[in-house]
Design a protein around this motif. Structure first.
Motif, PDB file in Angstrom:
ATOM      1  N   ASP A   1      -4.699   8.432  -4.197  1.00 39.32           N
ATOM      2  CA  ASP A   1      -6.157   8.521  -4.347  1.00 39.32           C
ATOM      3  C   ASP A   1      -6.650   9.965  -4.305  1.00 39.32           C
ATOM      4  N   SER A   2      -6.118  10.766  -3.350  1.00 39.06           N
ATOM      5  CA  SER A   2      -6.648  12.108  -3.217  1.00 39.06           C
ATOM      6  C   SER A   2      -5.992  13.114  -4.170  1.00 39.06           C
TER       7      SER A   2
ATOM      8  N   ASP B   1       0.809  -1.218   0.000  1.00 37.43           N
ATOM      9  CA  ASP B   1       0.000   0.000   0.000  1.00 37.43           C
ATOM     10  C   ASP B   1       0.839   1.262   0.000  1.00 37.43           C
TER      11      ASP B   1
ATOM     12  N   GLU C   1      -3.352   6.332  -0.160  1.00 40.87           N
ATOM     13  CA  GLU C   1      -4.209   7.475   0.138  1.00 40.87           C
ATOM     14  C   GLU C   1      -3.782   8.721  -0.620  1.00 40.87           C
TER      15      GLU C   1
END
Lengths: 214, 383
Positions: free
Chosen positions: B303-304, B282, B300
């Motif tokens: 993704d953002s 990840d 994360e």
């Protein structure tokens, strides 16, 4: 009954002086024995290789019949109290020597090593560790020797040393059994009394911390 | 403080020397533990210092003076001595035992009493114990007195011959701790003989491991555990202990995964997400062309940010925490667990990425320490 009273009235004073002499002979011999045998016993622990042989040699001396020893000392030292004391002293040496040697040797070697490691000299080790710790055993030897010596001291009369033996010999020569009894009973009482007193002394001298252990 | 110069001891001529040509220097305030198998000469070496055993050859210098030239009785009064069997004098009170050296040195009564009171406080025993006799004390208390006795004349050097060897494990533990503390406070030089490696590691500033009358290795406990000089040392320390000590002495380099999943900082975010998917991770470590660590990127962050940015270096976190290859695992582990991080990257001196240590790596370590080597455990499991 009458005879006993007779004997006491005629021998009373003599009995006292003879008992006095008897005590003097025995205790002088024991004192000599202590003075010689205790240091000798400690010395023996420093030469363990020789010790056993020396102790057996002293043991052989002990087996010589007491009359023979007395007779043997007569030509050298003459008659009287001194040779009697010296002869008896010879007998006192073995028990005291043996007990001193055993007592000192049995002192825990760890305590000795600690003492030595702290910087105790040989004399300090003896005075502060070995003697106090061996004292009960040494005292037992002295007590044993004393009791025996009081019995044997009657033989001193044989070479003119005096003591209660005089009464016994007189009784034998005159065929008066009362006299023999008169000499024997005080000697026995003296021995028992001394044994009792020395037992008390032994307890007193034992360091309080060692009393439980022994 | 203490120096052995070519010290040899022979018990009888012709036989193999008990101590053979020993050279060693011990600094003031050091806690030195002599250790080795029985008959290795450790006790002989120690006893030559206070001349309970005399040297055959060589010299032992204490505070600039050769002990072989001194009067042994005076010498011993200036050196503390504690033995395993304690050796308190049974007919003397605890107080008299403590200040035994004082009475040998002819101290006044007042001085002795004062000193005994001072000393008994050090081991937290009540003052009225001074009037008791040794046999009224427990073994642990007796040895505390044994130690105090050695301290009485305030000697700079104390020799201890397996002093805690005869005590039960719990008492031994507490005495070791007490004594180590005492030694630090009083700044004494200690020569301590033992055959217990745990004790040596716990107490020593320096361990001197001997065998056959010679020094095999003399070093700090850490150094000995990290670099046992040969197989004998390893065997003597024991495999268990070496394993257990691993977090203490292992560097991160020894256990790290040298092939972490990385991504070049010039790559696109699409490439990054592909790589994560491929490698089933990840997050990725971000490096530059020269393999230098630049930061990290995780799912994360991708993704953002994937609508606004294209390249990894635009979104990566440059606050990456890294450790040097040669840092101790002990410290690294501690930091990881405290920061709640799941991994830490490992770099060399010029910040090139060298590897990664993850929580999984730590789990392996802990497993090995507790249940032995992974391999052995697997073999031992019945089919």
């Amino acid at each position: 009954m009458d005879t006993i009273v007779d004997i006491f009235s005629s021998y009373g004073w003599e009995l006292l002086t003879k008992t006095g002499e008897h005590m003097y002979i025995s205790f002088a011999a024991i004192l000599l024995g202590v003075i010689v045998a205790v240091p000798a016993g400690i010395l023996l622990t420093r030469i363990p290789n020789m010790a056993d042989r020396l102790i057996s040699f002293v043991g052989i001396l002990q087996t010589i019949p007491s009359l023979a020893i007395l007779a043997f000392f007569m030509p050298i030292l003459g008659v009287g109290m001194t040779p009697a004391i010296i002869a008896l002293f010879v007998y006192s040496v073995l028990p005291i020597l043996r007990n001193t040697y055993t007592g000192v040797k049995e002192v825990d070697s760890n305590i000795l090593e600690a003492g030595k490691g702290m910087g105790m000299s040989n004399m300090e080790t003896i005075r502060k560790i070995e003697l106090p710790m061996a004292l009960p055993v040494i005292m037992a030897g002295i007590r044993f020797a004393t009791v025996y010596l009081i019995g044997w001291a009657t033989l001193a009369a044989f070479i003119g040393g005096g003591g209660l033996g005089d009464l016994i010999f007189d009784g034998l020569n005159l065929y008066q059994p009362e006299l023999i009894v008169l000499g024997t009973i005080p000697a026995t009482i003296l021995a028992l009394l001394t044994n009792w007193l020395l037992t008390i002394l032994e307890k007193r001298l034992t360091p309080s911390a060692l009393r439980d252990a022994t | 403080m203490l120096e052995f110069k070519n010290v040899t001891k022979r018990f009888g001529s012709g036989v193999k020397p008990a101590v053979n040509n020993l050279n060693l220097t011990i600094n003031k305030g050091d806690f030195v533990v002599f250790i080795g198998p029985s008959g290795c000469g450790k006790t002989t070496t120690m006893k030559m210092i206070n001349r309970l055993i005399d040297t055959t050859e060589g010299s032992i210098i204490v505070d600039g003076k050769d002990v072989t030239q001194q009067d042994p009785v005076q010498l011993r009064r200036s050196i503390g001595y504690v033995i395993q069997q304690i050796g308190l004098i049974p007919h003397m009170t605890v107080g008299e035992n403590i200040v035994l050296v004082g009475s040998l040195l002819k101290w006044s009564k007042e001085k002795k009493e004062k000193r005994a009171k001072e000393l008994i406080k050090l081991v937290n025993l009540p003052e009225d114990y001074l009037n008791r006799y040794p046999h009224e004390l427990s073994g642990g208390q007796q040895q505390r007195i044994g130690v105090l006795r050695a301290l009485a004349a305030d000697p700079p050097l104390i020799l201890m011959d397996e002093p805690f060897g005869a005590l039960d494990p719990i008492t031994r533990d507490s005495l070791q701790e007490e004594f180590k503390k005492l030694q630090k406070e009083m700044d004494k030089t200690i020569i301590f003989v033992t055959h217990d490696m745990d004790e040596a590691i716990k107490l020593a500033d320096k361990i001197v491991l001997m065998n056959g009358g010679e020094i095999v290795q003399a070093s700090t406990p850490e150094e000995m555990l990290r670099n046992p000089i040969n197989e004998f040392v390893e065997d003597f320390i024991g495999k268990d202990r070496l394993l257990q000590s691993r977090p203490e002495v292992t560097t991160v380099e020894q256990i790290m995964n040298p092939n972490p999943v990385t991504i070049n900082m010039e790559s696109t975010l699409k490439e990054a997400i592909q790589k994560m998917r491929e490698m089933r991770v990840d997050s990725l470590l971000v490096i530059d062309q020269e393999q230098k660590l630049q930061g990290f990127i995780d799912i994360e962050m991708v993704d953002s940010n994937y609508r606004k940015y294209t390249y990894v270096h635009e979104v990566m976190d440059t606050e990456e925490y890294a450790v040097q290859k040669d840092s101790l695992l002990r410290d690294t582990m501690h930091k990881m667990l405290r920061r709640g991080k799941s991994y830490v990257s490992v770099v060399d001196e010029s910040y090139h990425l060298a590897g990664i240590v993850t929580r999984a790596t730590l789990a392996d370590m802990v497993y090995d320490t507790i249940w032995g080597d992974g391999m052995e455990a697997a073999i031992a499991t019945p089919e």
